[in-house]
Design a protein around this motif. Structure first.
Motif, PDB file in Angstrom:
ATOM      1  N   CYS A  10       0.822  -1.213   0.000  1.00 65.39           N
ATOM      2  CA  CYS A  10       0.000   0.000   0.000  1.00 65.39           C
ATOM      3  C   CYS A  10       0.855   1.262   0.000  1.00 65.39           C
ATOM      4  N   PHE A  11       1.972   1.234   0.710  1.00 66.42           N
ATOM      5  CA  PHE A  11       2.863   2.395   0.701  1.00 66.42           C
ATOM      6  C   PHE A  11       3.343   2.681  -0.719  1.00 66.42           C
ATOM      7  N   LEU A  12       3.724   1.658  -1.443  1.00 66.87           N
ATOM      8  CA  LEU A  12       4.223   1.854  -2.807  1.00 66.87           C
ATOM      9  C   LEU A  12       3.112   2.242  -3.777  1.00 66.87           C
ATOM     10  N   LEU A  13       1.949   1.606  -3.664  1.00 67.63           N
ATOM     11  CA  LEU A  13       0.879   1.879  -4.618  1.00 67.63           C
ATOM     12  C   LEU A  13       0.133   3.178  -4.329  1.00 67.63           C
ATOM     13  N   GLN A  14       0.164   3.665  -3.090  1.00 70.36           N
ATOM     14  CA  GLN A  14      -0.521   4.917  -2.771  1.00 70.36           C
ATOM     15  C   GLN A  14       0.108   6.097  -3.500  1.00 70.36           C
ATOM     16  N   TRP A  20      -8.510   4.081  -2.708  1.00 67.80           N
ATOM     17  CA  TRP A  20      -9.223   2.828  -2.495  1.00 67.80           C
ATOM     18  C   TRP A  20      -8.416   1.595  -2.880  1.00 67.80           C
ATOM     19  N   ILE A  21      -7.170   1.771  -3.272  1.00 68.29           N
ATOM     20  CA  ILE A  21      -6.315   0.618  -3.530  1.00 68.29           C
ATOM     21  C   ILE A  21      -6.094  -0.179  -2.244  1.00 68.29           C
ATOM     22  N   ILE A  22      -6.266   0.467  -1.093  1.00 69.50           N
ATOM     23  CA  ILE A  22      -6.125  -0.246   0.186  1.00 69.50           C
ATOM     24  C   ILE A  22      -7.164  -1.358   0.309  1.00 69.50           C
ATOM     25  N   ILE A  23      -8.331  -1.163  -0.281  1.00 70.63           N
ATOM     26  CA  ILE A  23      -9.383  -2.183  -0.237  1.00 70.63           C
ATOM     27  C   ILE A  23      -8.949  -3.406  -1.025  1.00 70.63           C
ATOM     28  N   VAL A  24      -8.454  -3.191  -2.208  1.00 68.82           N
ATOM     29  CA  VAL A  24      -8.035  -4.291  -3.076  1.00 68.82           C
ATOM     30  C   VAL A  24      -6.856  -5.047  -2.469  1.00 68.82           C
ATOM     31  N   ILE A  25      -5.878  -4.318  -1.983  1.00 70.02           N
ATOM     32  CA  ILE A  25      -4.676  -4.944  -1.417  1.00 70.02           C
ATOM     33  C   ILE A  25      -5.021  -5.721  -0.155  1.00 70.02           C
ATOM     34  N   SER A  26      -5.820  -5.165   0.727  1.00 73.45           N
ATOM     35  CA  SER A  26      -6.201  -5.861   1.955  1.00 73.45           C
ATOM     36  C   SER A  26      -7.002  -7.121   1.646  1.00 73.45           C
ATOM     37  N   PHE A  27      -7.933  -7.019   0.725  1.00 72.64           N
ATOM     38  CA  PHE A  27      -8.745  -8.173   0.337  1.00 72.64           C
ATOM     39  C   PHE A  27      -7.871  -9.289  -0.230  1.00 72.64           C
ATOM     40  N   ALA A  28      -7.016  -8.924  -1.168  1.00 78.45           N
ATOM     41  CA  ALA A  28      -6.173  -9.935  -1.822  1.00 78.45           C
ATOM     42  C   ALA A  28      -5.156 -10.542  -0.856  1.00 78.45           C
ATOM     43  N   THR A  29      -4.517  -9.720  -0.051  1.00 78.85           N
ATOM     44  CA  THR A  29      -3.498 -10.218   0.863  1.00 78.85           C
ATOM     45  C   THR A  29      -4.102 -11.165   1.894  1.00 78.85           C
ATOM     46  N   CYS A  30      -5.193 -10.760   2.501  1.00 75.39           N
ATOM     47  CA  CYS A  30      -5.819 -11.621   3.514  1.00 75.39           C
ATOM     48  C   CYS A  30      -6.486 -12.833   2.877  1.00 75.39           C
ATOM     49  N   GLY A  31      -6.908 -12.696   1.640  1.00 75.47           N
ATOM     50  CA  GLY A  31      -7.461 -13.845   0.934  1.00 75.47           C
ATOM     51  C   GLY A  31      -6.400 -14.881   0.596  1.00 75.47           C
ATOM     52  N   PHE A  45      -6.201  -3.533   9.598  1.00 76.50           N
ATOM     53  CA  PHE A  45      -6.540  -2.290  10.275  1.00 76.50           C
ATOM     54  C   PHE A  45      -5.286  -1.552  10.726  1.00 76.50           C
ATOM     55  N   LEU A  46      -4.414  -2.245  11.439  1.00 76.55           N
ATOM     56  CA  LEU A  46      -3.220  -1.598  11.983  1.00 76.55           C
ATOM     57  C   LEU A  46      -2.256  -1.121  10.891  1.00 76.55           C
ATOM     58  N   ALA A  47      -2.106  -1.917   9.839  1.00 74.71           N
ATOM     59  CA  ALA A  47      -1.189  -1.533   8.760  1.00 74.71           C
ATOM     60  C   ALA A  47      -1.627  -0.220   8.116  1.00 74.71           C
ATOM     61  N   ILE A  48      -2.897  -0.115   7.768  1.00 75.93           N
ATOM     62  CA  ILE A  48      -3.367   1.090   7.096  1.00 75.93           C
ATOM     63  C   ILE A  48      -3.514   2.252   8.074  1.00 75.93           C
ATOM     64  N   LEU A  93     -10.577   0.984   9.418  1.00 75.70           N
ATOM     65  CA  LEU A  93     -11.805   0.190   9.357  1.00 75.70           C
ATOM     66  C   LEU A  93     -12.096  -0.294   7.941  1.00 75.70           C
ATOM     67  N   VAL A  94     -11.880   0.558   6.971  1.00 76.05           N
ATOM     68  CA  VAL A  94     -12.080   0.159   5.569  1.00 76.05           C
ATOM     69  C   VAL A  94     -11.160  -1.012   5.225  1.00 76.05           C
ATOM     70  N   ALA A  95      -9.899  -0.897   5.580  1.00 77.34           N
ATOM     71  CA  ALA A  95      -8.941  -1.960   5.282  1.00 77.34           C
ATOM     72  C   ALA A  95      -9.234  -3.215   6.093  1.00 77.34           C
ATOM     73  N   GLY A  96      -9.602  -3.060   7.359  1.00 73.58           N
ATOM     74  CA  GLY A  96      -9.895  -4.212   8.199  1.00 73.58           C
ATOM     75  C   GLY A  96     -11.084  -5.006   7.698  1.00 73.58           C
ATOM     76  N   ILE A  97     -12.143  -4.316   7.337  1.00 72.98           N
ATOM     77  CA  ILE A  97     -13.326  -5.000   6.812  1.00 72.98           C
ATOM     78  C   ILE A  97     -13.006  -5.668   5.487  1.00 72.98           C
ATOM     79  N   SER A  98     -12.236  -5.015   4.661  1.00 74.41           N
ATOM     80  CA  SER A  98     -11.832  -5.603   3.391  1.00 74.41           C
ATOM     81  C   SER A  98     -10.975  -6.857   3.602  1.00 74.41           C
ATOM     82  N   GLY A  99     -10.043  -6.785   4.536  1.00 78.63           N
ATOM     83  CA  GLY A  99      -9.214  -7.944   4.835  1.00 78.63           C
ATOM     84  C   GLY A  99     -10.027  -9.104   5.370  1.00 78.63           C
ATOM     85  N   TYR A 100     -10.975  -8.818   6.247  1.00 82.34           N
ATOM     86  CA  TYR A 100     -11.839  -9.861   6.790  1.00 82.34           C
ATOM     87  C   TYR A 100     -12.686 -10.488   5.681  1.00 82.34           C
TER      88      TYR A 100
END
Length: 119
Positions: A10-14, A20-31, A45-48, A93-100
């Protein structure tokens, strides 16, 4: 592991992608590498949260928080550091929910494969 992967990607892609790239990255990484739902949510959550707070401070401190203070007053928060905290919590919260959701998606796909093998 999830924390570090999300933080670095996320640091590199931001720098080049929209917020909203944080949503995609969190979803894919946790998936892909999320171990449990609890880990998927809290590590995302903590990372973002830390990434956005750190980046906001990096941009805000050199100019004596003038813009952050004005935006805080405009939004009714009145304190620039409270605005940073609210921003960090919302993005976390956006990233946490996406990761979950990414973790649960993987679990649903694994359950579907198991059901297909039984039938």
């Amino acid at each position: 592991m999830v924390f570090i992967v999300i933080l670095i990607i996320c640091f590199l892609l931001q720098m080049i992608a929209p917020w909203w790239i944080i949503i995609v990255i969190s979803f894919a990484t946790c998936g892909i590498i999320g171990k449990t739902g609890k880990i998927a949510f809290w590590q995302s959550f903590l990372a973002i949260f830390l990434l956005w707070i750190g980046y906001a401070l990096f941009k805000s401190l050199p100019n004596d928080n003038v813009l952050a203070g004005r935006v805080a007053v405009m939004t009714g928060i009145k304190l620039w550091w409270a605005l940073l905290l609210v921003t960090g919590i919302l993005s976390g919260l956006v990233a946490g929910i996406s990761g979950y959701c990414g973790y649960q998606f993987r679990m649903a796909m694994l359950a579907k494969k198991t059901d297909e093998k039984i039938a």
